[in-house]
Design a protein around this motif. Structure first.
Motif, short mmCIF file in Angstrom:
data_model
loop_
_atom_site.label_atom_id
_atom_site.label_comp_id
_atom_site.label_asym_id
_atom_site.label_seq_id
_atom_site.Cartn_x
_atom_site.Cartn_y
_atom_site.Cartn_z
N GLY A 194 -14.04 50.82 -30.27
CA GLY A 194 -15.04 51.19 -31.01
C GLY A 194 -15.45 50.35 -32.11
N LYS A 195 -14.69 49.27 -32.27
CA LYS A 195 -14.62 48.45 -33.66
C LYS A 195 -14.33 46.77 -33.20
N THR A 196 -15.03 46.47 -31.91
CA THR A 196 -14.79 45.14 -31.57
C THR A 196 -15.67 44.15 -32.27
N GLU A 197 -16.55 44.58 -33.08
CA GLU A 197 -17.19 43.57 -33.90
C GLU A 197 -16.38 42.99 -34.83
N LEU A 198 -14.89 43.55 -35.12
CA LEU A 198 -13.94 42.89 -35.87
C LEU A 198 -13.28 41.85 -35.24
N LEU A 199 -13.42 41.65 -33.95
CA LEU A 199 -12.64 40.59 -33.11
C LEU A 199 -13.45 39.31 -33.28
N ASN A 200 -13.02 38.44 -34.04
CA ASN A 200 -13.69 37.25 -33.92
C ASN A 200 -12.71 36.10 -33.92
N GLY A 201 -12.66 35.30 -32.86
CA GLY A 201 -11.80 34.18 -32.75
C GLY A 201 -12.40 32.80 -33.25
N GLU A 202 -13.52 32.85 -33.81
CA GLU A 202 -14.18 31.53 -34.31
C GLU A 202 -13.14 31.06 -35.27
N GLY A 203 -12.80 29.58 -35.25
CA GLY A 203 -12.14 29.08 -36.21
C GLY A 203 -10.53 29.37 -36.25
N ARG A 204 -10.07 30.40 -35.20
CA ARG A 204 -8.79 30.48 -35.24
C ARG A 204 -8.44 30.71 -33.84
N VAL A 205 -7.25 30.88 -33.48
CA VAL A 205 -6.44 31.46 -32.14
C VAL A 205 -6.46 33.03 -32.00
N MET A 206 -7.04 33.57 -30.99
CA MET A 206 -7.02 34.92 -31.07
C MET A 206 -6.66 35.25 -29.28
N VAL A 207 -5.55 35.93 -29.22
CA VAL A 207 -5.39 36.01 -27.81
C VAL A 207 -5.20 37.66 -27.68
N LEU A 208 -6.03 38.34 -26.82
CA LEU A 208 -5.69 39.79 -26.38
C LEU A 208 -5.34 39.94 -24.91
N THR A 209 -4.31 40.78 -25.03
CA THR A 209 -3.60 41.07 -23.49
C THR A 209 -3.78 42.68 -23.00
N PRO A 210 -4.99 42.81 -22.91
CA PRO A 210 -5.22 44.26 -22.23
C PRO A 210 -4.79 44.57 -20.87
N HIS A 211 -4.41 45.79 -20.63
CA HIS A 211 -4.56 46.21 -19.03
C HIS A 211 -5.78 47.05 -18.91
N PRO A 212 -6.30 47.23 -17.53
CA PRO A 212 -7.52 48.02 -17.51
C PRO A 212 -7.79 49.09 -18.36
N GLY A 213 -6.91 49.88 -18.57
CA GLY A 213 -7.15 51.07 -19.54
C GLY A 213 -7.35 50.48 -20.92
N GLU A 214 -6.86 49.87 -21.57
CA GLU A 214 -7.19 49.27 -22.86
C GLU A 214 -8.33 48.47 -22.79
N MET A 215 -8.72 47.71 -21.64
CA MET A 215 -10.03 46.92 -21.69
C MET A 215 -11.11 47.83 -21.63
N ALA A 216 -10.99 48.90 -20.82
CA ALA A 216 -11.88 49.95 -20.58
C ALA A 216 -12.25 50.51 -22.12
N ARG A 217 -11.20 50.80 -22.94
CA ARG A 217 -11.44 51.36 -24.13
C ARG A 217 -12.16 50.40 -25.16
N LEU A 218 -11.81 49.11 -25.17
CA LEU A 218 -12.39 48.16 -25.98
C LEU A 218 -13.76 47.76 -25.50
N ALA A 219 -14.22 47.99 -24.25
CA ALA A 219 -15.55 47.58 -23.67
C ALA A 219 -16.35 48.90 -23.64
N GLY A 220 -15.94 50.11 -23.82
CA GLY A 220 -16.71 51.08 -23.91
C GLY A 220 -17.14 51.67 -22.39
N MET A 221 -16.43 51.34 -21.35
CA MET A 221 -16.56 51.74 -20.08
C MET A 221 -15.41 52.33 -19.44
N THR A 222 -15.48 52.67 -18.41
CA THR A 222 -14.52 53.29 -17.52
C THR A 222 -13.69 52.36 -16.78
#
Length: 537
Positions: free
Chosen positions: A378-406
């Motif tokens: 619900g706060k993915t606007e705070l995820l911004n990898g521009e100018g830095r290295v950012m790596v996310l490692t979600p499983h499908p459940g975590e990805m669903a929560r990040l993306a706001g879907m099932t």
């Protein structure tokens, strides 16, 4: 290594012939030769082989393989699905050469049901079956006599090596299984993997006790410039060369980075401990675990090489926001190369706010996993990898929560979702699951083919976090390949563990034990085969 569609593969062959002067006959000869070489290597005591051939180019590869196996001393019988006079083009040339050069090979036409009984007897006498009925250009389903052959093969314990693809499988399929296709114990393909080779479980023979059979790709003469793909998909295993470079003899720990693992809470000391152990084993020069002080002693027992930082905690044993006070944060991240945040972190009290703030306030590369991912739901606007290295490692459940879907919606479009999320937020997304995807900010995606169901246990994600952080620390200027290598190594270590143990008994920490085997393993062998999946014998 690019991943191709069926149409792209056909274009590669055509371009190889037209622009680079390698004839289609030569390509077929090389392909059939590769199949024969693989069979003789994998089954060194082989004496009786039945080759099932179609009338097209896949059958042509089978004719070449039959000739070479016979010349190597095997008793070979060919069952042709159709009439000899119906075989055309390069396949006809391969069949003629087989009949001219090896008189001992019988070619038996199967044109109607009256020939099925004799065919079944032939299949039952074989020590190995080669499936060269249909290949890359085939569109399912199988029909007629091909179905009857498939049903015969299904009843046998005889190993089956598929030429290019198990007959009945759509080369463009991204599905894990294909109902109605031939079974296969091994697959030999050519030039580059197709979609089905990386997304499908092609060697799904339950009689092997759950161990995956090999899928290999052989070079047959097409130059790299002829291999063109529009999908932006590549194979992650090709990046493993990054971890195969010998270290400079004049090395010291400072050259391989200092990783800070941040996480843990009361009752979840194991997660940061496992991530830290994996990070150490994967080659980071220094690893520090920053955890709530109440679990400090538990975490430090994982390895004496691990350094520790106690964090102030809240009333439920979670990381406190107090740890982010100016000087404390500066001291925490001083001389750190990579921060990995999330393993065992919890979502209680200040933990989620802490995760968001440490990501925002640190400029070094960051790996975000587990509850740190949930902190951004619900706060993915705070995820911004521009100018830095950012790596996310979600499983499908975590990805669903990040993306706001099932989860179902995530699984329905894994490639599209991963690409959109990575490009929008300018980060690297490791979407875990069957065929983990590594999506990069430029929209390219690597598909991982290592790993097995033994990894479906708590702690596997923590191990991956540690390996990813270690690779980033060692290869800060090659982020894409560093992450792809980490994912591939993790799955490969689990493959070694599953072979040595039973897949039910493998623990997440067992994969750390087998990391050394994974580092030493080479995906390309001296015979020119690249092992896309399955361990090299």
């Amino acid at each position: 290594m690019k991943i191709l569609t069926a149409t792209e593969m056909q274009a590669v062959d055509r371009w190889t012939a037209e622009e680079f002067g390698v004839s289609l006959d030569a390509l077929m000869e090389a392909a059939g030769g590769a199949v024969a070489k693989f069979c003789l290597r994998k089954y060194p005591a082989l004496s009786q082989v039945v080759v099932l051939c179609g009338k097209g180019n896949n059958g042509g590869d089978g004719f070449v393989a039959a000739r070479i196996l016979a010349q190597a001393g095997c008793l070979v019988r060919v069952v042709l699905l159709g009439r000899i006079d119906e075989v055309k083009g390069e396949a006809a040339g391969a069949l003629k050469r087989l009949r001219d050069e090896v008189s001992s090979v019988s070619v038996e036409e199967l044109v109607d049901e009256s020939g099925l009984d004799a065919c079944e007897q032939r299949l039952g006498e074989a020590e190995l079956l080669l499936d060269a009925l249909v290949g890359t250009g085939f569109k399912p389903p199988l029909r007629g006599l091909a179905v009857s052959l498939r049903e015969m093969v299904e009843k046998l314990d005889t190993p089956v090596v598929a030429v290019d693809l198990p007959s009945g499988w759509d080369a463009n399929s991204t599905e894990q299984t294909a109902e109605g296709s031939f079974r296969a114990d091994a697959v030999v393909s050519f030039t580059a993997p197709k979609m089905a080779h990386v997304f499908g479980h092609l060697t799904r023979n339950e009689r092997t006790g759950g161990v995956f059979g090999p899928v290999v790709v052989a070079g047959i003469g097409s130059p790299e410039d002829a291999v063109v793909s529009a999908s932006g998909l590549t194979w992650s295993g090709a990046s493993k060369v990054l971890a195969e470079r010998p270290r400079d003899v004049n090395s010291n720990k400072g050259k391989f980075g200092h990783v800070l693992i941040v996480g843990g809470c009361y009752g979840k000391a194991g997660a940061p401990a496992m991530a830290s152990l994996a990070c150490l084993r994967a080659g980071a020069g220094l690893v520090t675990a920053a955890v709530p002080k109440s679990i400090l002693d538990s975490v430090t027992r994982i390895a004496p090489e691990l350094m520790m930082v106690p964090l102030a905690e809240g009333t439920k044993g979670e990381v406190s926001f107090k740890n982010l006070d100016g000087a404390k944060l500066d001291a925490l991240v001083a001389k750190i190369s990579v921060v990995a945040v999330g393993p065992g972190l919890s979502t209680e009290g200040d933990a989620s706010a802490f995760a968001r703030q440490i990501v925002e306030k640190t400029a070094v590369p960051v790996v975000i996993d587990a509850d740190a991912l949930n902190a951004f739901a619900g706060k993915t606007e705070l995820l911004n990898g521009e100018g830095r290295v950012m790596v996310l490692t979600p499983h499908p459940g975590e990805m669903a929560r990040l993306a706001g879907m099932t989860v179902r919606e995530v699984e329905a479009d894994r490639v599209g979702l991963a690409r959109r999320f990575a490009t929008k937020h300018k980060l690297t997304l490791v979407l875990k699951g069957w065929r983990t995807l590594i999506a990069h900010p430029d929209g390219s995606i690597a598909v991982n083919t290592s790993g097995n169901p033994a990894m479906a246990k708590g702690g596997s994600g923590d191990i991956l976090t540690g390996i990813v952080a270690a690779m980033l620390a060692q290869f800060p200027k090659d982020v894409a390949r560093a992450v792809e290598t980490a994912v591939y190594l993790h799955g490969l270590a689990a493959d070694f563990a599953a072979h040595a143990m039973d897949e039910h008994a493998v623990l997440a920490t067992d994969t750390v034990t087998y990391l050394s085997d994974a580092f030493r393993y080479r995906v390309a062998d001296a015979d020119g085969f690249v092992w896309i999946s399955g361990l090299r014998s």
